[in-house]
Design a protein around this motif. Structure first.
Motif, short mmCIF file in Angstrom:
data_model
loop_
_atom_site.label_atom_id
_atom_site.label_comp_id
_atom_site.label_asym_id
_atom_site.label_seq_id
_atom_site.Cartn_x
_atom_site.Cartn_y
_atom_site.Cartn_z
N ARG A 102 0.83 -1.68 -0.23
CA ARG A 102 -0.26 0.45 -0.10
C ARG A 102 1.16 1.08 -0.15
N LEU A 103 1.47 1.34 0.70
CA LEU A 103 2.76 2.66 0.90
C LEU A 103 3.50 3.04 -0.10
N GLY A 104 3.89 1.75 -0.78
CA GLY A 104 5.01 1.69 -1.24
C GLY A 104 4.48 1.74 -2.91
N LYS A 105 2.74 1.38 -3.47
CA LYS A 105 2.52 1.87 -4.54
C LYS A 105 3.31 0.57 -4.47
N ALA A 106 3.21 -1.34 -4.72
CA ALA A 106 3.73 -1.89 -4.97
C ALA A 106 2.68 -3.10 -5.96
N GLN A 107 3.20 -4.18 -6.45
CA GLN A 107 2.86 -5.15 -6.48
C GLN A 107 2.97 -6.08 -5.61
N VAL A 108 2.59 -6.74 -5.61
CA VAL A 108 2.77 -8.03 -4.57
C VAL A 108 3.05 -9.58 -5.66
N VAL A 109 4.05 -9.91 -5.65
CA VAL A 109 4.04 -11.15 -6.86
C VAL A 109 5.17 -12.47 -6.64
N PRO A 110 4.58 -13.02 -6.23
CA PRO A 110 5.28 -14.80 -5.27
C PRO A 110 6.27 -14.77 -6.35
N PHE A 111 6.79 -15.85 -5.65
CA PHE A 111 8.25 -16.24 -5.91
C PHE A 111 7.81 -17.47 -5.01
N THR A 112 8.16 -18.92 -6.36
CA THR A 112 8.82 -20.15 -5.08
C THR A 112 10.46 -20.43 -6.21
N GLN A 113 10.88 -21.26 -5.29
CA GLN A 113 11.89 -22.46 -6.15
C GLN A 113 11.91 -23.42 -5.74
N ARG A 114 12.54 -24.64 -6.30
CA ARG A 114 12.47 -25.40 -6.19
C ARG A 114 13.46 -26.27 -6.46
N ARG A 115 14.12 -27.90 -6.16
CA ARG A 115 15.30 -28.61 -6.09
C ARG A 115 14.55 -30.25 -6.85
N LEU A 174 12.54 -21.88 -10.76
CA LEU A 174 12.20 -20.89 -10.41
C LEU A 174 11.05 -20.09 -10.87
N THR A 175 10.10 -19.42 -10.49
CA THR A 175 9.11 -19.67 -10.60
C THR A 175 8.30 -18.36 -9.77
N ILE A 176 8.07 -17.11 -11.14
CA ILE A 176 7.66 -15.98 -10.64
C ILE A 176 6.31 -16.21 -11.09
N HIS A 177 5.42 -16.32 -10.24
CA HIS A 177 4.04 -16.73 -10.50
C HIS A 177 3.40 -14.79 -10.40
N PRO A 178 1.92 -15.07 -11.24
CA PRO A 178 1.19 -13.65 -11.54
C PRO A 178 0.93 -12.55 -10.74
N PRO A 179 0.82 -11.37 -9.87
CA PRO A 179 1.33 -11.05 -9.17
C PRO A 179 -0.56 -10.87 -9.02
N LEU A 180 -0.42 -10.91 -6.75
CA LEU A 180 -1.83 -10.94 -7.10
C LEU A 180 -2.67 -9.54 -6.90
N ALA A 194 -8.15 -9.73 6.30
CA ALA A 194 -8.35 -10.39 5.30
C ALA A 194 -7.24 -10.21 4.10
N ASP A 195 -5.99 -9.89 4.24
CA ASP A 195 -5.07 -9.98 3.35
C ASP A 195 -3.82 -11.09 4.18
N ALA A 196 -4.53 -10.90 5.13
CA ALA A 196 -3.00 -11.46 5.80
C ALA A 196 -3.69 -13.40 5.54
N VAL A 197 -5.16 -13.81 5.48
CA VAL A 197 -5.54 -14.93 5.65
C VAL A 197 -5.26 -14.76 3.85
N ARG A 198 -5.63 -14.51 3.23
CA ARG A 198 -4.96 -15.10 1.66
C ARG A 198 -3.50 -14.83 1.44
N ILE A 199 -2.77 -14.25 2.34
CA ILE A 199 -1.20 -14.97 2.13
C ILE A 199 -1.05 -16.46 2.84
N ASN A 200 -1.38 -16.85 4.09
CA ASN A 200 -1.67 -17.47 4.84
C ASN A 200 -2.11 -18.89 3.40
N GLN A 201 -3.31 -18.77 3.00
CA GLN A 201 -4.06 -19.47 2.24
C GLN A 201 -2.26 -20.14 0.94
#
Length: 318
Positions: A230-243, A252-258, A268-275
């Motif tokens: 919110r304060l940084g006016k930024a996208q939240v883009v999930p990122f995962t990596q797997r051996r 390495l997978t950069i997922h679509p932004p939320l 409610a945002d925290a619930v989304r993050i934990n899901q």
């Protein structure tokens, strides 16, 4: 924060044992990658037997998060997880010291266009990651391709801090290390269109956290992801990596932004993050950092699930 600089103070005798250990690790990590994976699994077995406190923390976490598994299944997962932790030591050294070309051959990256799209718009990115055992090498591999600033906490040992920072910075000299508590610098970076690696999946206490479910267990979850976006006016883009299996490297997978994030309600945002955390961890539970006391902060009246830490007895002075 300035780049790591070597000083004569790092040659003090109190650091000699550390330098010796790091030198031996440097020699070992020159071995072929498949052999390092095998050595890592052996190290993981030793860690399983000798790190009893951490083993029990991980065991409790698995019991809480995967009650549908039987005891045999969870024990097998626990042992695989320690094998992954053992491999992580060599992956850390690979990330710090392997030649860049040798390291880059292990990378398989999908979704880079999501970061490129944000950069083209001049929009900052909160690169939302998790504490997988492959964290260090995943960040290094991605850092060779795009500029990612990282959240940073200074290590108590000055020599190790120097080696760690130098190893991380070498992949992209334009990248910055941002102190974890330096929110102003983070906001400036995000508003200037930079991407910052951030992981919201650990227990940082009650302050700035809300209790929301994680694998069906109430967990203290930071609301900082929403605040930064919110304060940084930024996208939240999930990122995962797997051996990958059979020494094929790392996915390495950069997922679509939320979308529609933040939504105006931190809980409610925290619930989304934990899901999202649940989905990402369930896809590769053996590579997640279960040794962290994720559920140490409890709601009022709820007991901690972990045994008290064993304290070493101090010898009495005569």
């Amino acid at each position: 924060m300035d780049h790591a600089v070597f000083t004569r103070a790092l040659l003090h005798p109190r650091y000699w044992l550390l330098w010796l250990g790091l030198g031996l690790l440097w020699l070992v990590v020159q071995l072929p990658y498949p052999l390092l994976l095998g050595l890592g699994r052996v190290l993981g077995k030793l860690m399983y037997w000798f790190m009893a406190d951490r083993r029990e923390v991980a065991r409790v976490n698995l019991q809480l998060c995967f009650p549908q598994m039987n005891q045999l299944q969870r024990e097998q997962l626990l042992r695989e997880n320690f094998a992954s932790n053992g491999i992580a030591l060599f992956e850390m050294a690979m990330a710090w010291w392997w030649p860049k070309r040798r390291l880059a051959k292990l990378a398989h990256i999908d979704g880079i266009e999501h970061l490129q799209s944000a950069a083209a718009k001049g929009q900052g990115v909160v690169l939302m990651s998790l504490h997988f055992t492959t964290l260090e090498i995943g960040a290094a591999l991605l850092g060779q391709v795009v500029t990612i600033d990282g959240m940073y906490r200074e290590h108590r040992n000055a020599a190790f801090d120097y080696v760690q920072r130098r190893g991380r910075e070498r992949h992209n000299r334009d990248a910055k290390a941002v102190e974890r508590e330096d929110v102003r610098s983070m906001m400036r970076s995000l508003r200037s269109g930079r991407a910052i690696w951030y992981a919201p999946d650990q227990d940082y206490g009650r302050k700035a956290s809300v209790f929301v479910p994680l694998f069906g267990v109430e967990a203290a979850t930071v609301t900082a992801t929403s605040t930064f976006a919110r304060l940084g006016k930024a996208q939240v883009v999930p990122f995962t990596q797997r051996r990958l299996p059979h020494a094929q490297g790392y996915q390495l997978t950069i997922h679509p932004p939320l979308q529609d994030f933040p939504g105006g309600d931190d809980t409610a945002d925290a619930v989304r993050i934990n899901q999202w955390v649940e989905q990402a961890v369930a896809a590769q539970p053996e590579q997640y950092m279960w040794v962290h006391r994720r559920f140490k902060t409890r709601p009022e009246g709820v007991a901690r699930p972990y045994a008290k830490r064993r304290r070493r007895r101090r010898r009495s002075r005569r």
